[in-house]
Design a protein around this motif. Structure first.
Motif, PDB file in Angstrom:
ATOM      1  N   LEU B 128      42.334   7.297   9.722  1.00  0.00           N
ATOM      2  CA  LEU B 128      42.035   8.517   9.455  1.00  0.00           C
ATOM      3  C   LEU B 128      42.229   9.633  10.647  1.00  0.00           C
ATOM      4  CD1 LEU B 128      40.800   7.048   6.904  1.00  0.00           C
ATOM      5  CD2 LEU B 128      39.222   9.099   6.669  1.00  0.00           C
ATOM      6  N   GLU B 129      43.148  10.564  10.158  1.00  0.00           N
ATOM      7  CA  GLU B 129      43.257  11.512  11.401  1.00  0.00           C
ATOM      8  C   GLU B 129      42.329  12.405  11.464  1.00  0.00           C
ATOM      9  OE1 GLU B 129      46.745  13.850   9.986  1.00  0.00           O
ATOM     10  OE2 GLU B 129      48.102  11.995   9.984  1.00  0.00           O
ATOM     11  N   VAL B 130      41.077  12.868  10.746  1.00  0.00           N
ATOM     12  CA  VAL B 130      40.249  13.498  11.198  1.00  0.00           C
ATOM     13  C   VAL B 130      39.245  12.733  12.142  1.00  0.00           C
ATOM     14  CG1 VAL B 130      38.056  14.822  10.312  1.00  0.00           C
ATOM     15  CG2 VAL B 130      40.095  14.787   9.160  1.00  0.00           C
ATOM     16  N   ALA B 131      39.057  11.156  11.782  1.00  0.00           N
ATOM     17  CA  ALA B 131      38.461  10.587  12.815  1.00  0.00           C
ATOM     18  C   ALA B 131      38.874  10.377  14.033  1.00  0.00           C
ATOM     19  CB  ALA B 131      38.046   9.144  12.349  1.00  0.00           C
ATOM     20  N   ARG B 240      27.056  12.237   1.664  1.00  0.00           N
ATOM     21  CA  ARG B 240      28.021  11.139   2.280  1.00  0.00           C
ATOM     22  C   ARG B 240      29.426  11.148   1.538  1.00  0.00           C
ATOM     23  NH1 ARG B 240      26.125   6.359   4.340  1.00  0.00           N
ATOM     24  NH2 ARG B 240      24.529   7.745   5.315  1.00  0.00           N
ATOM     25  N   ALA B 241      29.492  11.465   0.187  1.00  0.00           N
ATOM     26  CA  ALA B 241      30.620  11.269  -0.241  1.00  0.00           C
ATOM     27  C   ALA B 241      31.746  12.411  -0.209  1.00  0.00           C
ATOM     28  CB  ALA B 241      30.557  11.344  -1.839  1.00  0.00           C
ATOM     29  N   SER B 242      31.040  13.657   0.577  1.00  0.00           N
ATOM     30  CA  SER B 242      31.842  14.533   0.833  1.00  0.00           C
ATOM     31  C   SER B 242      32.683  14.224   2.008  1.00  0.00           C
ATOM     32  CB  SER B 242      30.927  15.794   1.253  1.00  0.00           C
ATOM     33  OG  SER B 242      30.128  15.806   2.364  1.00  0.00           O
ATOM     34  N   VAL B 243      32.371  13.166   2.860  1.00  0.00           N
ATOM     35  CA  VAL B 243      33.263  13.098   4.218  1.00  0.00           C
ATOM     36  C   VAL B 243      34.108  11.729   3.908  1.00  0.00           C
ATOM     37  CG1 VAL B 243      31.619  14.339   5.662  1.00  0.00           C
ATOM     38  CG2 VAL B 243      31.327  11.820   5.402  1.00  0.00           C
ATOM     39  N   ALA B 244      34.239  11.419   2.726  1.00  0.00           N
ATOM     40  CA  ALA B 244      35.053  10.183   2.637  1.00  0.00           C
ATOM     41  C   ALA B 244      36.369  10.298   2.896  1.00  0.00           C
ATOM     42  CB  ALA B 244      34.817   9.719   1.101  1.00  0.00           C
ATOM     43  N   GLY B 245      36.730  11.498   2.962  1.00  0.00           N
ATOM     44  CA  GLY B 245      38.248  11.884   3.239  1.00  0.00           C
ATOM     45  C   GLY B 245      38.343  11.963   5.153  1.00  0.00           C
ATOM     46  N   GLN B 246      37.199  12.217   5.714  1.00  0.00           N
ATOM     47  CA  GLN B 246      37.288  12.256   7.098  1.00  0.00           C
ATOM     48  C   GLN B 246      36.902  11.274   7.840  1.00  0.00           C
ATOM     49  OE1 GLN B 246      36.098  16.847   7.538  1.00  0.00           O
ATOM     50  NE2 GLN B 246      35.195  16.343   5.557  1.00  0.00           N
ATOM     51  N   VAL B 247      35.768  10.615   7.469  1.00  0.00           N
ATOM     52  CA  VAL B 247      35.113   9.391   8.221  1.00  0.00           C
ATOM     53  C   VAL B 247      35.584   8.160   7.754  1.00  0.00           C
ATOM     54  CG1 VAL B 247      33.098   8.573   8.852  1.00  0.00           C
ATOM     55  CG2 VAL B 247      33.044  11.187   8.692  1.00  0.00           C
ATOM     56  N   GLU B 248      36.229   7.240   8.796  1.00  0.00           N
ATOM     57  CA  GLU B 248      36.923   6.010   8.272  1.00  0.00           C
ATOM     58  C   GLU B 248      35.969   4.998   7.680  1.00  0.00           C
ATOM     59  OE1 GLU B 248      40.169   5.110  10.885  1.00  0.00           O
ATOM     60  OE2 GLU B 248      40.471   3.415   9.773  1.00  0.00           O
ATOM     61  N   TRP B 249      34.952   5.005   8.429  1.00  0.00           N
ATOM     62  CA  TRP B 249      34.167   3.760   7.829  1.00  0.00           C
ATOM     63  C   TRP B 249      33.350   4.300   6.225  1.00  0.00           C
ATOM     64  CZ3 TRP B 249      28.956   4.170   6.404  1.00  0.00           C
ATOM     65  CH2 TRP B 249      28.028   5.607   7.014  1.00  0.00           C
ATOM     66  N   ALA B 294      48.485   8.450   0.094  1.00  0.00           N
ATOM     67  CA  ALA B 294      49.735   9.063  -1.049  1.00  0.00           C
ATOM     68  C   ALA B 294      48.614   9.253  -2.182  1.00  0.00           C
ATOM     69  CB  ALA B 294      50.366   7.503  -1.428  1.00  0.00           C
ATOM     70  N   LYS B 295      47.449   9.071  -2.201  1.00  0.00           N
ATOM     71  CA  LYS B 295      46.489   9.456  -3.486  1.00  0.00           C
ATOM     72  C   LYS B 295      46.084  10.651  -3.103  1.00  0.00           C
ATOM     73  CE  LYS B 295      47.706   6.352  -6.485  1.00  0.00           C
ATOM     74  NZ  LYS B 295      48.461   6.517  -7.818  1.00  0.00           N
ATOM     75  N   ASP B 296      46.237  11.290  -1.752  1.00  0.00           N
ATOM     76  CA  ASP B 296      45.603  12.407  -1.402  1.00  0.00           C
ATOM     77  C   ASP B 296      44.060  12.235  -1.389  1.00  0.00           C
ATOM     78  OD1 ASP B 296      47.654  14.165  -0.784  1.00  0.00           O
ATOM     79  OD2 ASP B 296      47.937  14.817  -2.862  1.00  0.00           O
ATOM     80  N   ALA B 297      43.576  10.809  -0.836  1.00  0.00           N
ATOM     81  CA  ALA B 297      42.222  10.692  -1.083  1.00  0.00           C
ATOM     82  C   ALA B 297      41.613  10.774   0.234  1.00  0.00           C
ATOM     83  CB  ALA B 297      41.715   9.163  -1.607  1.00  0.00           C
ATOM     84  N   VAL B 298      42.443  11.046   1.477  1.00  0.00           N
ATOM     85  CA  VAL B 298      42.110  11.319   2.837  1.00  0.00           C
ATOM     86  C   VAL B 298      42.524  12.590   3.475  1.00  0.00           C
ATOM     87  CG1 VAL B 298      41.409   8.961   3.181  1.00  0.00           C
ATOM     88  CG2 VAL B 298      43.862   9.667   3.673  1.00  0.00           C
ATOM     89  N   GLU B 299      42.037  13.099   4.193  1.00  0.00           N
ATOM     90  CA  GLU B 299      42.616  14.470   4.828  1.00  0.00           C
ATOM     91  C   GLU B 299      43.662  14.326   5.995  1.00  0.00           C
ATOM     92  OE1 GLU B 299      39.792  17.532   5.965  1.00  0.00           O
ATOM     93  OE2 GLU B 299      38.552  17.012   4.257  1.00  0.00           O
ATOM     94  N   ARG B 300      44.449  15.319   6.088  1.00  0.00           N
ATOM     95  CA  ARG B 300      45.574  15.125   7.192  1.00  0.00           C
ATOM     96  C   ARG B 300      45.106  16.392   8.150  1.00  0.00           C
ATOM     97  NH1 ARG B 300      51.236  12.546   6.620  1.00  0.00           N
ATOM     98  NH2 ARG B 300      50.462  12.434   8.755  1.00  0.00           N
ATOM     99  N   VAL B 301      45.533  15.924   9.598  1.00  0.00           N
ATOM    100  CA  VAL B 301      45.348  17.015  10.470  1.00  0.00           C
ATOM    101  C   VAL B 301      46.605  17.736  10.742  1.00  0.00           C
ATOM    102  CG1 VAL B 301      44.655  17.670  12.727  1.00  0.00           C
ATOM    103  CG2 VAL B 301      43.216  15.968  11.407  1.00  0.00           C
ATOM    104  N   VAL B 302      47.809  16.712  10.775  1.00  0.00           N
ATOM    105  CA  VAL B 302      49.327  17.168  11.068  1.00  0.00           C
ATOM    106  C   VAL B 302      49.995  16.717   9.899  1.00  0.00           C
ATOM    107  CG1 VAL B 302      48.893  16.603  13.592  1.00  0.00           C
ATOM    108  CG2 VAL B 302      49.300  14.914  12.084  1.00  0.00           C
ATOM    109  N   THR B 303      51.181  17.441  10.041  1.00  0.00           N
ATOM    110  CA  THR B 303      51.922  17.085   8.996  1.00  0.00           C
ATOM    111  C   THR B 303      53.105  16.122   9.414  1.00  0.00           C
ATOM    112  OG1 THR B 303      53.665  18.790   9.740  1.00  0.00           O
ATOM    113  CG2 THR B 303      52.028  19.738   8.307  1.00  0.00           C
ATOM    114  N   GLU B 304      53.692  15.541   8.502  1.00  0.00           N
ATOM    115  CA  GLU B 304      54.977  14.475   8.614  1.00  0.00           C
ATOM    116  C   GLU B 304      55.892  15.265   9.650  1.00  0.00           C
ATOM    117  OE1 GLU B 304      55.487  11.285   8.195  1.00  0.00           O
ATOM    118  OE2 GLU B 304      53.444  11.282   7.598  1.00  0.00           O
ATOM    119  N   GLN B 305      56.190  16.567   9.419  1.00  0.00           N
ATOM    120  CA  GLN B 305      57.077  17.136  10.243  1.00  0.00           C
ATOM    121  C   GLN B 305      56.663  17.080  11.566  1.00  0.00           C
ATOM    122  OE1 GLN B 305      56.294  18.283   7.341  1.00  0.00           O
ATOM    123  NE2 GLN B 305      58.055  18.225   6.219  1.00  0.00           N
ATOM    124  N   GLU B 306      55.431  17.299  12.006  1.00  0.00           N
ATOM    125  CA  GLU B 306      54.953  17.669  13.297  1.00  0.00           C
ATOM    126  C   GLU B 306      55.069  16.285  14.048  1.00  0.00           C
ATOM    127  OE1 GLU B 306      51.480  21.216  13.298  1.00  0.00           O
ATOM    128  OE2 GLU B 306      51.091  19.343  12.096  1.00  0.00           O
TER     129      GLU B 306
END
Lengths: 65, 388
Positions: B128-131, B240-249, B294-306
């Motif tokens: 997870l990129e946020v982690a 807790r559910a609000s950070v499921a896209g940011q905290v890997e565990w 792929a399902k947008d269930a986790v947040e990204r910090v950087v783009t594929e282009q970056e």
């Protein structure tokens, strides 16, 4: 496609719990999250290793820090 | 790595599968080492003491999650971090046995009089990129606080009071408690949860940011780390559910709990261990993290282009910019390049010419970009450098 069907078949055969097995108490799920998680699980079912036990047993690290 | 693995597939012995994790569940662990440049004038014992409670509790947002308890996973269950059961010492040099919370390896690859290298082996390899962002960002922030402890007496006092009675045992206590309610005993007798300890560091960082704002002020990157850190700690405590896209565990546990609920699995079921391993398969079509992405269930910090750009282009705000550009532009006339120097072999020159780079913050695009653009060849660059 054949591969995918086989995996789903194996999962059902292996992992649907027996009626007389003691089930784990179901974890409390946040309300409203179930549908989202179930959709993700359906997607994951398609890629999960068919033979979990063999896969886990074969995953062995040699060396490394 | 994925591209390299794909290239190997047709060869004998292929295909190769790569996993970005830290344990095999049989007792072996392999690290995700972090390195930070720290001012040499901070005494190491003080650095280690002030940092240790932070590192012990950082796993509440930086842990990658693990199925199995104990080094060989002998006991069933789930824990926050992959590495925690392999940490056996407070401070030490080793990385493959008696692994320490703070490692003493010190090769700064820079001016030793000014900097030391802080080498950490306690962290997980996050997907997870946020982690990853928070793990590195908050650690860097805390190190910045420690470096400026003389200017920040209030923040320093807060951190100095956090000394843990049993830091090594606490690494496992925190990891083995997904409810985040276990308390840790401090040397002064207080009992605090991991989240309370993290909040103390966060408060100290906020005070420092406010105090420094009176001068040159903290940069936008620093403020962004503080804000994200605060939001994630709040989410871990209250929603807790609000950070499921940011905290890997939390992301991993959400899937594992879903499987347990739907299929009635106990924690010792091989499918849960397999899911944990396959979480980190780097192949997008096989890795479970990648399915969530792929399902947008986790947040990204950087783009594929970056990411694609970073594979071939160094960041432009460190000496890596100079080294990378030199290799790209004049590579045929470089005989060696290391962390802290480049050795040129220019046709017609009487000897090899060494350009030292002892300061990681010199050699940026701002510093040397114009000179590089003006220099048609390595000779012109070296002539220009001797004039700077």
């Amino acid at each position: 496609m054949a591969d995918r069907e086989q995996q789903q078949h194996v999962r059902r055969e292996d992992d649907v719990p027996d009626d007389d097995a003691t089930p784990t108490p179901p974890p409390a799920a946040p309300q409203g999250q179930d549908a989202d998680v179930d959709a993700l699980l359906d997607d994951i079912d398609d890629v999960l290793e068919a033979n979990a036990e063999q896969f886990v047993r074969g995953f062995v690290q040699k060396g490394g820090q | 790595m994925l591209a390299a693995a794909r290239e190997l597939a047709p060869f004998p012995g292929g295909p190769v599968a790569l996993y970005k994790n830290n344990v095999d569940g049989k007792g072996a662990s392999y690290g995700c080492h972090e390195n930070f440049l720290v001012r040499r004038d901070v005494p190491f014992a003080e650095l280690a003491q002030l940092l240790m409670p932070f590192l012990v509790t950082r796993q509440v947002f930086a842990g990658a999650g693990r199925v199995g308890l104990g080094q060989t996973g002998a006991d069933a269950g789930f824990q926050l971090a992959q590495r925690s059961d392999y940490i056996e010492a407070e401070i030490g040099l080793e990385t493959t046995l008696r692994r320490p919370i703070v490692n003493t390896r010190d090769e700064p690859h820079a001016d030793r009089q000014r900097w030391r290298r802080l080498h950490l082996i306690i962290g997980d390899a996050n997907l997870l990129e946020v982690a990853t962002y928070l793990k590195l960002g908050t650690t860097s922030l805390v190190l910045g606080l420690i470096e400026r402890r003389d200017e920040l007496p209030a923040a320093y006092a807060r951190l100095a009071a956090l000394r843990l009675a049993d830091p090594v045992g606490d690494v496992q206590r925190v990891s083995h408690d997904p409810t985040l309610t276990t308390t840790l005993r401090l040397a002064d007798g207080r009992e605090l949860t991991a989240l309370e300890i993290q909040r103390t560091y966060l408060d100290a960082a906020r005070e420092a940011v406010d105090a420094l704002a009176a001068g040159a002020g903290p940069d936008d990157e620093t403020r962004a780390v503080v804000d994200r850190w605060a939001r994630v700690l709040h989410g871990l405590e209250h929603d807790r559910a609000s950070v499921a896209g940011q905290v890997e565990w939390v992301a991993k546990l959400r899937i594992l709990d879903g499987l347990r609920r739907r299929d009635g699995l106990d924690w010792d079921h091989p499918r849960l261990a397999a899911t944990d391993l396959q979480w980190s398969d780097v192949r997008p079509e096989r890795g479970i993290y990648h399915r969530l992405l792929a399902k947008d269930a986790v947040e990204r910090v950087v783009t594929e282009q970056e990411v694609a750009r970073a594979v071939h282009h160094p960041p432009d705000d460190t000496r890596a910019y100079f080294r990378g550009e030199v290799m790209a532009r004049y590579g045929e006339h470089v005989s060696a390049a290391s962390w802290d120097s480049i050795i040129f072999d220019v046709p017609g020159a009487p000897s090899l010419q060494r350009v030292p780079m002892p300061d990681p913050e010199r050699g940026t695009r701002g510093h040397l970009g114009d000179l590089l653009d003006r220099s048609a060849d390595a000779s012109a660059l070296l002539a220009g450098l001797s004039g700077t």
